[in-house]
Design a protein around this motif. Structure first.
Motif, PDB file in Angstrom:
ATOM      1  N   VAL A   1       0.816  -1.205   0.000  1.00  0.00           N
ATOM      2  CA  VAL A   1       0.000   0.000   0.000  1.00  0.00           C
ATOM      3  C   VAL A   1       0.854   1.261   0.000  1.00  0.00           C
ATOM      4  O   VAL A   1       0.557   2.238  -0.675  1.00  0.00           O
ATOM      5  CB  VAL A   1      -0.947  -0.008   1.221  1.00  0.00           C
ATOM      6  N   GLU A   2       1.938   1.260   0.735  1.00  0.00           N
ATOM      7  CA  GLU A   2       2.776   2.450   0.862  1.00  0.00           C
ATOM      8  C   GLU A   2       3.937   2.467  -0.140  1.00  0.00           C
ATOM      9  O   GLU A   2       4.910   3.183   0.048  1.00  0.00           O
ATOM     10  CB  GLU A   2       3.286   2.559   2.290  1.00  0.00           C
ATOM     11  N   GLY A   3       3.856   1.689  -1.172  1.00  0.00           N
ATOM     12  CA  GLY A   3       4.869   1.719  -2.213  1.00  0.00           C
ATOM     13  C   GLY A   3       6.027   0.755  -2.023  1.00  0.00           C
ATOM     14  O   GLY A   3       6.822   0.573  -2.922  1.00  0.00           O
ATOM     15  N   GLY A   4       6.161   0.134  -0.863  1.00  0.00           N
ATOM     16  CA  GLY A   4       7.233  -0.835  -0.633  1.00  0.00           C
ATOM     17  C   GLY A   4       6.846  -2.218  -1.126  1.00  0.00           C
ATOM     18  O   GLY A   4       5.701  -2.464  -1.510  1.00  0.00           O
ATOM     19  N   ALA A   5       7.807  -3.123  -1.136  1.00  0.00           N
ATOM     20  CA  ALA A   5       7.540  -4.492  -1.574  1.00  0.00           C
ATOM     21  C   ALA A   5       6.698  -5.221  -0.527  1.00  0.00           C
ATOM     22  O   ALA A   5       6.948  -5.125   0.666  1.00  0.00           O
ATOM     23  CB  ALA A   5       8.846  -5.236  -1.795  1.00  0.00           C
ATOM     24  N   ALA A   6       5.679  -5.933  -0.980  1.00  0.00           N
ATOM     25  CA  ALA A   6       4.815  -6.700  -0.095  1.00  0.00           C
ATOM     26  C   ALA A   6       5.148  -8.187  -0.141  1.00  0.00           C
ATOM     27  O   ALA A   6       4.844  -8.921   0.792  1.00  0.00           O
ATOM     28  CB  ALA A   6       3.354  -6.493  -0.463  1.00  0.00           C
ATOM     29  N   SER A   7       5.755  -8.620  -1.221  1.00  0.00           N
ATOM     30  CA  SER A   7       6.126 -10.025  -1.343  1.00  0.00           C
ATOM     31  C   SER A   7       7.378 -10.137  -2.201  1.00  0.00           C
ATOM     32  O   SER A   7       7.717  -9.234  -2.963  1.00  0.00           O
ATOM     33  CB  SER A   7       4.988 -10.840  -1.957  1.00  0.00           C
ATOM     34  N   TYR A   8       8.049 -11.264  -2.026  1.00  0.00           N
ATOM     35  CA  TYR A   8       9.300 -11.529  -2.733  1.00  0.00           C
ATOM     36  C   TYR A   8       9.258 -12.940  -3.293  1.00  0.00           C
ATOM     37  O   TYR A   8       8.476 -13.778  -2.850  1.00  0.00           O
ATOM     38  CB  TYR A   8      10.499 -11.419  -1.786  1.00  0.00           C
ATOM     39  N   HIS A   9      10.128 -13.204  -4.242  1.00  0.00           N
ATOM     40  CA  HIS A   9      10.312 -14.550  -4.790  1.00  0.00           C
ATOM     41  C   HIS A   9      11.781 -14.930  -4.650  1.00  0.00           C
ATOM     42  O   HIS A   9      12.666 -14.117  -4.916  1.00  0.00           O
ATOM     43  CB  HIS A   9       9.905 -14.607  -6.266  1.00  0.00           C
ATOM     44  N   LEU A  10      12.031 -16.149  -4.225  1.00  0.00           N
ATOM     45  CA  LEU A  10      13.385 -16.655  -4.022  1.00  0.00           C
ATOM     46  C   LEU A  10      13.612 -17.820  -4.978  1.00  0.00           C
ATOM     47  O   LEU A  10      12.807 -18.756  -5.016  1.00  0.00           O
ATOM     48  CB  LEU A  10      13.554 -17.128  -2.579  1.00  0.00           C
ATOM     49  N   ASP A  11      14.668 -17.751  -5.782  1.00  0.00           N
ATOM     50  CA  ASP A  11      15.059 -18.823  -6.698  1.00  0.00           C
ATOM     51  C   ASP A  11      16.431 -19.341  -6.297  1.00  0.00           C
ATOM     52  O   ASP A  11      17.294 -18.560  -5.892  1.00  0.00           O
ATOM     53  CB  ASP A  11      15.155 -18.320  -8.139  1.00  0.00           C
ATOM     54  N   ALA A  12      16.640 -20.655  -6.439  1.00  0.00           N
ATOM     55  CA  ALA A  12      17.945 -21.253  -6.152  1.00  0.00           C
ATOM     56  C   ALA A  12      18.260 -22.299  -7.209  1.00  0.00           C
ATOM     57  O   ALA A  12      17.348 -22.960  -7.730  1.00  0.00           O
ATOM     58  CB  ALA A  12      17.961 -21.883  -4.769  1.00  0.00           C
ATOM     59  N   GLN A  13      19.550 -22.437  -7.508  1.00  0.00           N
ATOM     60  CA  GLN A  13      20.037 -23.457  -8.443  1.00  0.00           C
ATOM     61  C   GLN A  13      21.176 -24.207  -7.772  1.00  0.00           C
ATOM     62  O   GLN A  13      22.111 -23.590  -7.270  1.00  0.00           O
ATOM     63  CB  GLN A  13      20.548 -22.828  -9.742  1.00  0.00           C
ATOM     64  N   LEU A  14      21.086 -25.528  -7.781  1.00  0.00           N
ATOM     65  CA  LEU A  14      22.078 -26.390  -7.139  1.00  0.00           C
ATOM     66  C   LEU A  14      22.622 -27.368  -8.167  1.00  0.00           C
ATOM     67  O   LEU A  14      21.852 -28.074  -8.821  1.00  0.00           O
ATOM     68  CB  LEU A  14      21.446 -27.148  -5.970  1.00  0.00           C
ATOM     69  N   ARG A  15      23.934 -27.414  -8.329  1.00  0.00           N
ATOM     70  CA  ARG A  15      24.581 -28.399  -9.204  1.00  0.00           C
ATOM     71  C   ARG A  15      24.987 -29.580  -8.326  1.00  0.00           C
ATOM     72  O   ARG A  15      25.676 -29.411  -7.332  1.00  0.00           O
ATOM     73  CB  ARG A  15      25.805 -27.808  -9.891  1.00  0.00           C
ATOM     74  N   VAL A  16      24.548 -30.768  -8.708  1.00  0.00           N
ATOM     75  CA  VAL A  16      24.788 -31.987  -7.933  1.00  0.00           C
ATOM     76  C   VAL A  16      25.663 -32.918  -8.756  1.00  0.00           C
ATOM     77  O   VAL A  16      25.418 -33.121  -9.952  1.00  0.00           O
ATOM     78  CB  VAL A  16      23.452 -32.678  -7.585  1.00  0.00           C
ATOM     79  N   ARG A  17      26.679 -33.495  -8.096  1.00  0.00           N
ATOM     80  CA  ARG A  17      27.586 -34.439  -8.777  1.00  0.00           C
ATOM     81  C   ARG A  17      27.765 -35.686  -7.926  1.00  0.00           C
ATOM     82  O   ARG A  17      27.914 -35.602  -6.715  1.00  0.00           O
ATOM     83  CB  ARG A  17      28.949 -33.794  -9.003  1.00  0.00           C
ATOM     84  N   ALA A  18      27.777 -36.816  -8.600  1.00  0.00           N
ATOM     85  CA  ALA A  18      28.111 -38.102  -8.000  1.00  0.00           C
ATOM     86  C   ALA A  18      28.874 -38.865  -9.078  1.00  0.00           C
ATOM     87  O   ALA A  18      28.879 -38.453 -10.241  1.00  0.00           O
ATOM     88  CB  ALA A  18      26.843 -38.849  -7.585  1.00  0.00           C
ATOM     89  N   PRO A  19      29.532 -39.970  -8.736  1.00  0.00           N
ATOM     90  CA  PRO A  19      30.257 -40.721  -9.761  1.00  0.00           C
ATOM     91  C   PRO A  19      29.338 -41.102 -10.930  1.00  0.00           C
ATOM     92  O   PRO A  19      28.322 -41.757 -10.752  1.00  0.00           O
ATOM     93  CB  PRO A  19      30.740 -41.962  -9.008  1.00  0.00           C
ATOM     94  N   GLY A  20      29.674 -40.619 -12.117  1.00  0.00           N
ATOM     95  CA  GLY A  20      28.893 -40.919 -13.307  1.00  0.00           C
ATOM     96  C   GLY A  20      27.602 -40.132 -13.430  1.00  0.00           C
ATOM     97  O   GLY A  20      26.745 -40.479 -14.236  1.00  0.00           O
TER      98      GLY A  20
END
Length: 156
Positions: free
Chosen positions: A86-105
């Motif tokens: 209402v007062e011009g500030g942010a009321a909600s946010y979105h959070l994104d994440a990216q994770l690279r996962v490694r295992a043998p093969g």
């Protein structure tokens, strides 16, 4: 065996039920998550969620064991406003994440996101952001382990 004993056996075999074949899946160790973001606590949160997911599936190995290691790197963590208050500030946010996962093969990049609201004050907003980060970490860990297990089944 009488005919009465054979009917359930034949019905079960006709329905496609079969014992699971193959060797039991090996356990995995989780190394520290390499954190390429400015959020100092994010690597620990993602490592804890990967361990929790593996433990829930009965696949977590002790540290120092000879089982293969699942290594991960948090390559991106973005938060941006998505709603105006209402007062011009942010009321909600979105959070994104990216994770690279490694295992043998195996190597994969898993991403997820979640929304969170502005709190009453800065501490409330930070608490909501951390809760969203934990939800994203949990979703990414579940997706990453599921993808890894599927790739294991197809590689046998």
């Amino acid at each position: 065996m009488s005919l009465r004993d054979l009917v359930p056996l034949v019905a079960a075999l006709a329905c496609g039920y079969a014992p699971v074949r193959g060797k039991p899946a090996a356990g995995l160790r989780v190394g520290p998550v390499k954190n390429g973001t400015a959020q100092a606590e994010a690597g620990g949160i993602f490592a804890a969620e990967l361990r929790r997911e593996l433990a829930g599936r009965g696949r977590l190995s002790r540290d120092g064991s000879s089982d293969p290691e699942l290594s991960a790197e948090l390559v991106g963590l973005n938060s941006y406003p998505t709603g105006v208050g209402v007062e011009g500030g942010a009321a909600s946010y979105h959070l994104d994440a990216q994770l690279r996962v490694r295992a043998p093969g195996y190597e994969d990049l898993v991403a997820a996101g979640d929304d969170y609201l502005t709190g009453v004050d800065v501490l409330g907003t930070e608490a909501n952001r951390r809760a969203a980060l934990r939800r994203v970490a949990r979703a990414i860990a579940a997706e990453a382990i599921e993808r890894y297990e599927v790739s294991e089944r197809f590689s046998l």
